[in-house]
Design an enzyme around this catalytic site. Structure first.
Site, PDB file in Angstrom:
ATOM      1  N   CYS A  52       0.855  -1.183   0.000  1.00  0.00           N
ATOM      2  CA  CYS A  52       0.000   0.000   0.000  1.00  0.00           C
ATOM      3  C   CYS A  52       0.894   1.236   0.000  1.00  0.00           C
ATOM      4  O   CYS A  52       1.800   1.358   0.833  1.00  0.00           O
ATOM      5  CB  CYS A  52      -0.901  -0.009   1.233  1.00  0.00           C
ATOM      6  SG  CYS A  52      -1.923   1.474   1.389  1.00  0.00           S
ATOM      7  N   CYS A  55       0.447   3.220   3.504  1.00  0.00           N
ATOM      8  CA  CYS A  55       0.900   2.722   4.813  1.00  0.00           C
ATOM      9  C   CYS A  55       1.988   1.654   4.744  1.00  0.00           C
ATOM     10  O   CYS A  55       2.539   1.270   5.771  1.00  0.00           O
ATOM     11  CB  CYS A  55      -0.281   2.207   5.623  1.00  0.00           C
ATOM     12  SG  CYS A  55      -0.957   0.634   5.015  1.00  0.00           S
ATOM     13  N   CYS A 102      -7.387  -1.144   1.477  1.00  0.00           N
ATOM     14  CA  CYS A 102      -6.331  -1.658   2.353  1.00  0.00           C
ATOM     15  C   CYS A 102      -6.939  -1.878   3.734  1.00  0.00           C
ATOM     16  O   CYS A 102      -7.562  -0.980   4.300  1.00  0.00           O
ATOM     17  CB  CYS A 102      -5.185  -0.647   2.428  1.00  0.00           C
ATOM     18  SG  CYS A 102      -3.905  -1.088   3.627  1.00  0.00           S
ATOM     19  N   CYS A 105      -5.018   0.718   6.526  1.00  0.00           N
ATOM     20  CA  CYS A 105      -5.264   2.163   6.604  1.00  0.00           C
ATOM     21  C   CYS A 105      -6.560   2.605   5.923  1.00  0.00           C
ATOM     22  O   CYS A 105      -6.870   3.799   5.917  1.00  0.00           O
ATOM     23  CB  CYS A 105      -4.088   2.935   6.029  1.00  0.00           C
ATOM     24  SG  CYS A 105      -3.887   2.766   4.238  1.00  0.00           S
ATOM     25  N   CYS A 127      -8.653  -5.338  -9.904  1.00  0.00           N
ATOM     26  CA  CYS A 127      -8.248  -4.247 -10.784  1.00  0.00           C
ATOM     27  C   CYS A 127      -7.789  -3.108  -9.876  1.00  0.00           C
ATOM     28  O   CYS A 127      -8.610  -2.415  -9.272  1.00  0.00           O
ATOM     29  CB  CYS A 127      -9.450  -3.846 -11.638  1.00  0.00           C
ATOM     30  SG  CYS A 127      -9.106  -2.580 -12.837  1.00  0.00           S
TER      31      CYS A 127
END
Length: 139
Positions: A52, A55, A102, A105, A127
């Site tokens: 991510c 984070c 995510c 976060c 996607c």
């Protein structure tokens, strides 16, 4: 699908704005989408782990990435189910989708689609916006 959720990592909006550039903020924090075929990871074949961008949580591995020709990086599975969360997205009239976020976060990553007929081990296509991730190469 998850209704009530508290992210493990929270920051004030001002901190997200200072950490992320304008496009990253629009996609990750406001559920935007980068233009198709513009992301740095759309056609990348480098081995590694996709994290991510907000984070650093590990989300996807390159071994689950495939070429879908949809304009965004595609994966057939996340690194582990506890790394992402799913939200029903009815923002497009007549076309319900499943948003992928995510789990650490709560940043927007993209969407997951089912039943498109790709030759992959699952019947899923995650996607994901390139701008939502950073690739950490294995070598």
């Amino acid at each position: 699908m998850t209704d009530q959720y508290t992210p493990k990592l929270t920051k004030p909006d001002s901190e997200w704005r200072s950490q992320l550039n304008d496009l990253e903020y629009r996609v990750l924090r406001q559920s935007g989408t980068e233009a198709p075929f513009t992301g740095e990871y759309t056609d990348t074949e480098t081995e590694g782990v996709y994290e991510c961008r907000a984070c650093g949580a590990e989300l996807f591995r390159s071994g689950e990435k495939f070429h879908s020709n949809c304009g965004w990086p595609s994966f057939f599975a996340p690194l582990a189910e506890d790394r992402v969360r799913y939200i029903e997205d009815r923002s497009l009239p007549g076309r319900p989708r499943v948003e992928v976020r995510c789990a650490t976060c709560d940043s927007h990553l993209g969407h997951v689609f089912e039943g498109e007929g790709y030759d992959t081990p699952t019947d899923l296509r995650y996607c994901i916006n390139s701008v939502s991730m950073k690739l950490r190469p294995t070598s």
